[in-house]
Design a protein around this motif. Structure first.
Motif, short mmCIF file in Angstrom:
data_model
loop_
_atom_site.label_atom_id
_atom_site.label_comp_id
_atom_site.label_asym_id
_atom_site.label_seq_id
_atom_site.Cartn_x
_atom_site.Cartn_y
_atom_site.Cartn_z
N ALA A 183 0.83 -1.22 0.00
CA ALA A 183 0.00 0.00 0.00
C ALA A 183 0.86 1.26 0.00
CB ALA A 183 -0.93 0.02 1.21
N LYS A 184 2.15 1.15 0.34
CA LYS A 184 3.02 2.32 0.42
C LYS A 184 3.46 2.72 -0.99
CE LYS A 184 2.87 2.28 4.92
NZ LYS A 184 2.05 3.28 5.64
N LYS A 185 2.82 3.73 -1.52
CA LYS A 185 3.11 4.21 -2.87
C LYS A 185 3.82 5.55 -2.88
CE LYS A 185 1.33 0.86 -5.31
NZ LYS A 185 2.21 0.05 -6.20
N LEU A 186 3.88 6.21 -1.71
CA LEU A 186 4.49 7.53 -1.61
C LEU A 186 5.58 7.49 -0.54
CD1 LEU A 186 1.11 9.47 -1.41
CD2 LEU A 186 2.54 9.29 -3.44
N VAL A 187 6.83 7.45 -0.97
CA VAL A 187 7.95 7.50 -0.03
C VAL A 187 8.30 8.97 0.16
CG1 VAL A 187 10.31 6.81 0.44
CG2 VAL A 187 8.78 5.26 -0.80
N MET A 188 8.05 9.50 1.35
CA MET A 188 8.22 10.92 1.64
C MET A 188 9.52 11.10 2.42
SD MET A 188 5.18 11.86 0.44
CE MET A 188 4.85 13.52 1.01
N ILE A 189 10.49 11.81 1.81
CA ILE A 189 11.82 11.96 2.41
C ILE A 189 12.07 13.42 2.77
CG2 ILE A 189 14.30 11.63 2.08
CD1 ILE A 189 13.61 9.56 -0.08
N GLU A 217 -3.26 17.60 -6.10
CA GLU A 217 -4.05 17.15 -7.25
C GLU A 217 -3.25 16.18 -8.11
OE1 GLU A 217 -5.44 20.48 -9.48
OE2 GLU A 217 -6.92 21.10 -7.97
N ASP A 218 -1.99 16.53 -8.40
CA ASP A 218 -1.16 15.67 -9.25
C ASP A 218 -0.90 14.32 -8.59
OD1 ASP A 218 -1.10 17.70 -11.06
OD2 ASP A 218 1.04 18.16 -10.86
N MET A 219 -0.55 14.31 -7.31
CA MET A 219 -0.26 13.06 -6.63
C MET A 219 -1.51 12.19 -6.51
SD MET A 219 2.97 13.35 -6.22
CE MET A 219 3.06 14.54 -7.57
N THR A 220 -2.66 12.81 -6.28
CA THR A 220 -3.92 12.06 -6.19
C THR A 220 -4.25 11.40 -7.52
OG1 THR A 220 -4.76 13.55 -4.47
CG2 THR A 220 -6.38 12.24 -5.68
N ARG A 221 -4.06 12.13 -8.61
CA ARG A 221 -4.33 11.58 -9.94
C ARG A 221 -3.36 10.44 -10.27
NH1 ARG A 221 -3.79 16.06 -14.04
NH2 ARG A 221 -4.41 14.39 -15.49
N LEU A 222 -2.10 10.59 -9.88
CA LEU A 222 -1.14 9.52 -10.11
C LEU A 222 -1.53 8.26 -9.36
CD1 LEU A 222 2.24 11.49 -10.00
CD2 LEU A 222 1.30 10.29 -11.98
N LEU A 223 -1.94 8.42 -8.10
CA LEU A 223 -2.38 7.27 -7.32
C LEU A 223 -3.58 6.58 -7.95
CD1 LEU A 223 -2.05 8.54 -3.62
CD2 LEU A 223 -0.65 6.79 -4.74
N ALA A 224 -4.41 7.36 -8.65
CA ALA A 224 -5.60 6.82 -9.31
C ALA A 224 -5.28 6.20 -10.67
CB ALA A 224 -6.64 7.92 -9.47
N GLY A 225 -4.00 6.23 -11.07
CA GLY A 225 -3.60 5.64 -12.33
C GLY A 225 -3.73 6.54 -13.53
N GLU A 226 -3.96 7.81 -13.33
CA GLU A 226 -4.11 8.75 -14.44
C GLU A 226 -2.74 9.22 -14.95
OE1 GLU A 226 -6.82 11.99 -13.71
OE2 GLU A 226 -8.01 10.78 -12.29
N ARG A 227 -2.76 9.73 -16.18
CA ARG A 227 -1.54 10.26 -16.79
C ARG A 227 -1.41 11.74 -16.40
NH1 ARG A 227 -0.15 12.13 -22.41
NH2 ARG A 227 2.02 11.49 -22.83
N VAL A 228 -0.25 12.10 -15.82
CA VAL A 228 -0.06 13.45 -15.28
C VAL A 228 1.22 14.04 -15.87
CG1 VAL A 228 0.37 14.81 -13.18
CG2 VAL A 228 -1.26 12.90 -13.13
N GLU A 229 1.15 15.32 -16.27
CA GLU A 229 2.35 16.03 -16.69
C GLU A 229 2.95 16.72 -15.47
OE1 GLU A 229 3.99 19.23 -20.04
OE2 GLU A 229 1.84 19.12 -19.61
N LEU A 230 4.20 16.35 -15.17
CA LEU A 230 4.86 16.88 -13.98
C LEU A 230 5.63 18.16 -14.31
CD1 LEU A 230 6.24 13.51 -12.58
CD2 LEU A 230 4.23 14.77 -11.79
N PRO A 231 5.64 19.13 -13.39
CA PRO A 231 6.32 20.41 -13.65
C PRO A 231 7.81 20.34 -13.36
CG PRO A 231 5.27 20.49 -11.51
CD PRO A 231 4.93 19.13 -12.10
N LEU A 241 1.58 19.35 3.82
CA LEU A 241 2.05 19.31 2.43
C LEU A 241 1.20 18.36 1.60
CD1 LEU A 241 4.22 19.82 0.15
CD2 LEU A 241 5.36 17.78 1.05
N SER A 242 0.91 17.19 2.16
CA SER A 242 0.19 16.14 1.43
C SER A 242 -1.19 15.90 2.05
CB SER A 242 1.01 14.86 1.43
OG SER A 242 1.40 14.52 2.75
N TYR A 243 -1.90 16.97 2.30
CA TYR A 243 -3.14 16.92 3.09
C TYR A 243 -4.21 16.01 2.50
CZ TYR A 243 -4.74 20.39 -0.34
OH TYR A 243 -5.08 21.06 -1.50
N SER A 244 -4.24 15.85 1.17
CA SER A 244 -5.32 15.07 0.55
C SER A 244 -4.91 13.63 0.27
CB SER A 244 -5.76 15.73 -0.76
OG SER A 244 -4.76 15.60 -1.75
#
Length: 550
Positions: A284-290, A354-368, A404-407
């Motif tokens: 379930a750990k998909k976000l490693v926050m360092i 928004e970007d991280m939530t969409r990535l977790l949902a499997g959507e295609r995201v353009e990163l800045p 930072l990652s409230y959602s």
């Protein structure tokens, strides 16, 4: 008569006057105790005699140099009281080990059980000496005499240390006949040392100091995760006889520097692999926050962790939170009107979530990407879609702060706190501050990658530290893993890079006293070539030659 300039006004004093007399005259104008003076940019203790100067600055317990002097002096007082109450024959060793919270962790080796009752007796003895206002004396002796003295006192770490000293003489301090060596200045007498506490903790105790208010002791707040990492590293150093500078110098002088590097790097790789294993064991750990303070080696660590994750069949993707900076013109400002790049408000929190939530949902995201030259966020076609084995490795100073990652779901986050928590001490009573190690790392890197002078790095360091105190340290105990990026050999390597930079700081600059202090500090170490430092080492992030893009 001797002429001085004090607070812009000239004044004359008779020959033989001490700085203590001058300080006592001006003390009513200062809220906190005057502990030192700065004479034309050079720090001096109050027992010194007045000399003609263009500018005299009083250093109080509120100033950085004053705080360090106060802590050093209270430590000396504690050692004297502890030996008096316990008796020399009952003490094998008394080690001032590392900083934890608002104090120093002290680990005694005794032939009796350390109790709260005993600590209270030590505290009472310290307060008794405070009331007596015992002068803290300093005498200069030949280095070989100091080695013999420390041997007689059973201070064997100091004895080893001074075998490698190139200077012909050293200063030894005493309180009422109790002698010791300390790296740095002391207050004039024990009467200044009124504020401290002793708190029983784990297998030792914490000597607690004032923090923001020099006249107030805040209760000690245990930091169990941090303590565990520090204690583990400290114990490792003792097992390999690498707990202090004398031990490290012994290894270097015996031609074992390369072996020390290999052992340290092997241990670090093992620990990074263990962290990767913990992450991989939790699908379930998909976000490693360092997160971690400045110059902790976060970038290299992220790369090495990613390699270990790949070895376990995962596909990591690095995400730098800095790429979500708001445009520079929209950045918040600090009290001085400068852009405050370490404030959470510098991050476009809405877009990041928004970007991280969409990535977790499997959507295609353009990163800045953030253009640090133009101060604008840009998009260059960096698209990402996460598959079932993909994982995001996110690095930024606010990563442990849930604002930072409230959602983002907590069950998807794995938090890592990384810092350079050195296990190395100068000797049994003098610590190597972790902040000194990080400052030297940053100084070397800034000169190599940014063209910044050591003077620039020192000038901005206090501001950097304030940002860390506000944005990083309060969240360190929330981490799933604390990772220590300090390497026992690193200061012997960094020495050859840092010393020329520090010697380049002019004597008349405000940064010179700090440069002088750091040069004296580095003088304890035998230098060692960087040739054998592995290409993937965290130290390569600072000295160059890394196999990673850092």
């Amino acid at each position: 008569m001797i002429r001085l300039t004090i607070n812009g006004t000239e004044k004359e004093y008779p020959f033989g006057t001490t700085w203590l007399t001058v300080a006592e005259e001006y003390q009513p104008e200062y809220e906190n105790d005057i502990l030192l003076v700065q004479v034309d940019g050079r720090l001096q203790e109050l027992h010194k005699k007045v000399q003609e100067c263009k500018e005299l600055v009083f250093i109080t317990a509120k100033d950085k140099a004053g705080k360090l002097t106060y802590r050093r002096s209270v430590t000396f007082l504690m050692l004297k009281a502890f030996y008096e109450v316990a008796g020399v024959r009952h003490i094998t060793k008394l080690t001032v080990d590392f900083s934890i919270g608002n104090g120093f962790f002290v680990e005694p080796e005794l032939d009796f059980e350390l109790t709260e009752e005993f600590l209270n007796q030590v505290k009472e003895k310290m307060l008794e000496h405070v009331a007596q206002r015992i002068p803290i004396m300093k005498r200069n002796m030949r280095t070989d005499e100091a080695v013999e003295l420390f041997h007689r006192h059973g201070m064997y770490d100091k004895e080893r240390l001074f075998h490698y000293r190139r200077v012909s003489s050293v200063n030894v301090y005493s309180i009422g006949g109790f002698e010791d060596y300390f790296y740095g200045y002391m207050v004039q007498n024990t009467g200044y040392l009124k504020y401290f506490d002793l708190v029983l903790y784990r297998n030792g105790f914490v000597l607690v100091f004032p923090e923001e208010d020099p006249k107030k002791i805040e209760p000690f707040q245990p930091k169990d995760k941090l303590f565990q990492v520090l204690k583990e590293t400290s114990d490792w150093g003792r097992r390999l006889d690498l707990s202090n500078v004398g031990g490290l110098n012994d290894h270097i002088s015996q031609g074992k520097a390369s072996q020390v590097m290999l052992i340290e790097e092997a241990l670090m790789e093992k620990k990074i692999g263990e962290v990767a294993g913990r992450i991989a064991a939790q699908p379930a750990k998909k976000l490693v926050m360092i997160a971690g303070p400045s110059s902790s080696g976060k970038t290299t660590f992220s790369h090495r962790l990613s390699i270990q994750l790949m070895a376990l069949g995962l596909t990591p993707h690095p995400i730098a939170v800095d790429n979500y900076f708001v445009n520079r013109v929209d950045s918040p400002r600090d009290a001085q009107g400068n852009y405050d790049y370490e404030a959470l408000e510098c991050i476009d929190l809405k877009q990041f979530n928004e970007d991280m939530t969409r990535l977790l949902a499997g959507e295609r995201v353009e990163l800045p990407r953030y253009n640090f030259i133009s101060g604008q966020r840009e998009y260059k076609g960096d698209y990402l879609t996460m598959g079932p084995d993909d994982i995001l490795v996110i690095e930024g100073i606010h990563c442990l702060n849930d604002k930072l990652s409230y959602s983002l779901p907590k069950e998807n986050k794995f938090k890592i706190y990384i810092s350079a928590l050195t296990s190395l001490n100068i000797d049994e009573h003098n610590r190597v501050p972790t902040t000194d190690g990080r400052l030297i790392r940053r100084m070397v890197r800034d000169a190599r990658t940014r063209g910044a002078s050591a003077r620039d790095t020192i000038r901005m360091w206090d501001s950097v530290r304030r940002g860390e105190e506000q944005n990083i340290f309060p969240y360190q105990e929330d981490a799933d893993v604390m990772f220590n990026s300090a390497l026992v050999y690193e200061l012997a390597v960094l020495k050859q890079y840092a010393e020329p930079l520090l010697f380049g700081i002019p004597k008349d600059s405000p940064e010179y006293p700090e440069a002088k202090r750091l040069l004296k500090f580095l003088d304890y170490f035998l230098g060692v070539s960087s040739e054998d430092v592995p290409k993937n080492s965290i130290i390569r992030e600072f000295i160059g030659g890394s196999c990673f893009r850092v």
